[in-house]
Design a protein around this motif. Structure first.
Motif, PDB file in Angstrom:
ATOM      1  N   VAL A   2      88.588-113.444-110.146  1.00 36.83           N
ATOM      2  CA  VAL A   2      89.662-112.699-109.504  1.00 36.83           C
ATOM      3  C   VAL A   2      89.593-112.930-107.998  1.00 36.83           C
ATOM      4  O   VAL A   2      88.517-112.884-107.392  1.00 36.83           O
ATOM      5  CB  VAL A   2      89.524-111.185-109.821  1.00 36.83           C
ATOM      6  N   TYR A   3      90.770-113.148-107.409  1.00 34.34           N
ATOM      7  CA  TYR A   3      90.824-113.395-105.970  1.00 34.34           C
ATOM      8  C   TYR A   3      90.744-112.089-105.189  1.00 34.34           C
ATOM      9  O   TYR A   3      91.429-111.125-105.509  1.00 34.34           O
ATOM     10  CB  TYR A   3      92.112-114.139-105.590  1.00 34.34           C
ATOM     11  N   GLN A   4      89.900-112.070-104.169  1.00 34.46           N
ATOM     12  CA  GLN A   4      89.766-110.920-103.277  1.00 34.46           C
ATOM     13  C   GLN A   4      89.764-111.461-101.848  1.00 34.46           C
ATOM     14  O   GLN A   4      88.863-112.203-101.467  1.00 34.46           O
ATOM     15  CB  GLN A   4      88.459-110.175-103.568  1.00 34.46           C
ATOM     16  N   TYR A   5      90.770-111.075-101.062  1.00 32.39           N
ATOM     17  CA  TYR A   5      90.840-111.526 -99.666  1.00 32.39           C
ATOM     18  C   TYR A   5      89.864-110.709 -98.838  1.00 32.39           C
ATOM     19  O   TYR A   5      89.887-109.478 -98.866  1.00 32.39           O
ATOM     20  CB  TYR A   5      92.268-111.377 -99.141  1.00 32.39           C
ATOM     21  N   LYS A   6      88.992-111.401 -98.118  1.00 35.09           N
ATOM     22  CA  LYS A   6      87.917-110.709 -97.413  1.00 35.09           C
ATOM     23  C   LYS A   6      88.412-109.875 -96.222  1.00 35.09           C
ATOM     24  O   LYS A   6      87.733-108.951 -95.799  1.00 35.09           O
ATOM     25  CB  LYS A   6      86.862-111.720 -96.954  1.00 35.09           C
ATOM     26  N   PHE A   7      89.605-110.190 -95.686  1.00 30.14           N
ATOM     27  CA  PHE A   7      90.123-109.432 -94.545  1.00 30.14           C
ATOM     28  C   PHE A   7      91.305-108.543 -94.948  1.00 30.14           C
ATOM     29  O   PHE A   7      92.148-108.205 -94.126  1.00 30.14           O
ATOM     30  CB  PHE A   7      90.575-110.383 -93.428  1.00 30.14           C
ATOM     31  N   GLU A   8      91.356-108.144 -96.203  1.00 28.16           N
ATOM     32  CA  GLU A   8      92.488-107.363 -96.704  1.00 28.16           C
ATOM     33  C   GLU A   8      92.647-106.040 -95.956  1.00 28.16           C
ATOM     34  O   GLU A   8      93.758-105.647 -95.593  1.00 28.16           O
ATOM     35  CB  GLU A   8      92.327-107.105 -98.202  1.00 28.16           C
ATOM     36  N   LYS A   9      91.546-105.344 -95.725  1.00 25.39           N
ATOM     37  CA  LYS A   9      91.611-104.055 -95.025  1.00 25.39           C
ATOM     38  C   LYS A   9      92.093-104.229 -93.590  1.00 25.39           C
ATOM     39  O   LYS A   9      92.923-103.453 -93.102  1.00 25.39           O
ATOM     40  CB  LYS A   9      90.251-103.358 -95.044  1.00 25.39           C
ATOM     41  N   ILE A  10      91.593-105.249 -92.939  1.00 29.50           N
ATOM     42  CA  ILE A  10      92.012-105.506 -91.555  1.00 29.50           C
ATOM     43  C   ILE A  10      93.487-105.878 -91.520  1.00 29.50           C
ATOM     44  O   ILE A  10      94.245-105.394 -90.675  1.00 29.50           O
ATOM     45  CB  ILE A  10      91.149-106.625 -90.923  1.00 29.50           C
ATOM     46  N   MET A  11      93.886-106.704 -92.482  1.00 29.36           N
ATOM     47  CA  MET A  11      95.288-107.123 -92.538  1.00 29.36           C
ATOM     48  C   MET A  11      96.205-105.923 -92.787  1.00 29.36           C
ATOM     49  O   MET A  11      97.250-105.795 -92.136  1.00 29.36           O
ATOM     50  CB  MET A  11      95.493-108.165 -93.629  1.00 29.36           C
ATOM     51  N   SER A  12      95.817-105.039 -93.678  1.00 30.58           N
ATOM     52  CA  SER A  12      96.659-103.861 -93.940  1.00 30.58           C
ATOM     53  C   SER A  12      96.692-102.945 -92.723  1.00 30.58           C
ATOM     54  O   SER A  12      97.725-102.340 -92.419  1.00 30.58           O
ATOM     55  CB  SER A  12      96.186-103.117 -95.179  1.00 30.58           C
ATOM     56  N   LEU A  13      95.590-102.856 -92.001  1.00 32.68           N
ATOM     57  CA  LEU A  13      95.561-102.063 -90.766  1.00 32.68           C
ATOM     58  C   LEU A  13      96.507-102.660 -89.723  1.00 32.68           C
ATOM     59  O   LEU A  13      97.274-101.935 -89.073  1.00 32.68           O
ATOM     60  CB  LEU A  13      94.137-102.003 -90.210  1.00 32.68           C
ATOM     61  N   ARG A  14      96.480-103.985 -89.587  1.00 29.78           N
ATOM     62  CA  ARG A  14      97.372-104.660 -88.631  1.00 29.78           C
ATOM     63  C   ARG A  14      98.838-104.475 -89.036  1.00 29.78           C
ATOM     64  O   ARG A  14      99.703-104.302 -88.176  1.00 29.78           O
ATOM     65  CB  ARG A  14      97.049-106.145 -88.537  1.00 29.78           C
ATOM     66  N   GLU A  15      99.116-104.524 -90.321  1.00 25.91           N
ATOM     67  CA  GLU A  15     100.489-104.310 -90.790  1.00 25.91           C
ATOM     68  C   GLU A  15     100.940-102.878 -90.499  1.00 25.91           C
ATOM     69  O   GLU A  15     102.086-102.646 -90.121  1.00 25.91           O
ATOM     70  CB  GLU A  15     100.605-104.619 -92.285  1.00 25.91           C
ATOM     71  N   LYS A  16     100.030-101.933 -90.662  1.00 24.42           N
ATOM     72  CA  LYS A  16     100.345-100.535 -90.354  1.00 24.42           C
ATOM     73  C   LYS A  16     100.628-100.390 -88.854  1.00 24.42           C
ATOM     74  O   LYS A  16     101.581 -99.708 -88.459  1.00 24.42           O
ATOM     75  CB  LYS A  16      99.185 -99.635 -90.774  1.00 24.42           C
ATOM     76  N   GLU A  17      99.797-101.018 -88.027  1.00 24.80           N
ATOM     77  CA  GLU A  17     100.016-100.974 -86.576  1.00 24.80           C
ATOM     78  C   GLU A  17     101.363-101.602 -86.219  1.00 24.80           C
ATOM     79  O   GLU A  17     102.074-101.103 -85.346  1.00 24.80           O
ATOM     80  CB  GLU A  17      98.891-101.702 -85.839  1.00 24.80           C
TER      81      GLU A  17
END
Length: 146
Positions: A2-17
């Motif tokens: 299964v694919y797991q992006y290692k910067f997913e949390k950071i990316m979602s934080l940047r999208e929220k910002e």
């Protein structure tokens, strides 16, 4: 696998910002538009007052009425200056939030690009594993025939 992006949390934080920046920018645009509309109305009213005063002067006015009109126009001019300052302030605020929005958008695009490359590398790795498994199966089948 299964694919797991290692910067997913950071990316979602940047999208929220980015979303928050978009909201602030939209509010700043609305505020600017409101102030600009007020300034426009004041300038339009000044124009109408000047036209009205010119017409009254042609018809004849007393000195007291002329002074009253001039006083009223001076007060109106001060209001116009106030709204001009407000328009400049809100334009600067709008430009500031626009710049932040552009920066946040660029950050999100960088993370999206990194994710794209990471997904591509993951898929290549999966394909290589599948090819190795196929090779092993082929070798086992060949060995069992011999």
């Amino acid at each position: 696998m299964v694919y797991q992006y290692k910067f997913e949390k950071i990316m979602s934080l940047r999208e929220k910002e980015k979303t928050e920046s978009q909201t602030k920018y939209n509010l700043a645009v609305k505020e600017f538009e409101t102030e600009a509309e007020k300034l426009y109305r004041m300038l339009k009213k000044k124009e109408e007052l000047l036209d009205e005063q010119a017409e009254r002067l042609r018809q004849g006015l007393s000195v007291q009425q002329v002074r009253h009109n001039l006083s009223f126009l001076e007060n109106h001019e001060q209001l116009i200056q106030h709204y001009q300052r407000r328009v400049i302030e809100t334009r600067n605020k709008m430009n500031f939030y626009h710049q932040i929005l552009v920066e946040k958008n660029m950050e999100v695009k960088k993370y999206e690009k990194m994710k794209e490359k990471d997904v591509q590398a993951f898929m290549e790795q999966v394909n290589q594993m599948e090819n190795r498994q196929m090779d092993e199966i082929s070798i086992q089948q060949y060995m069992s025939r011999s």
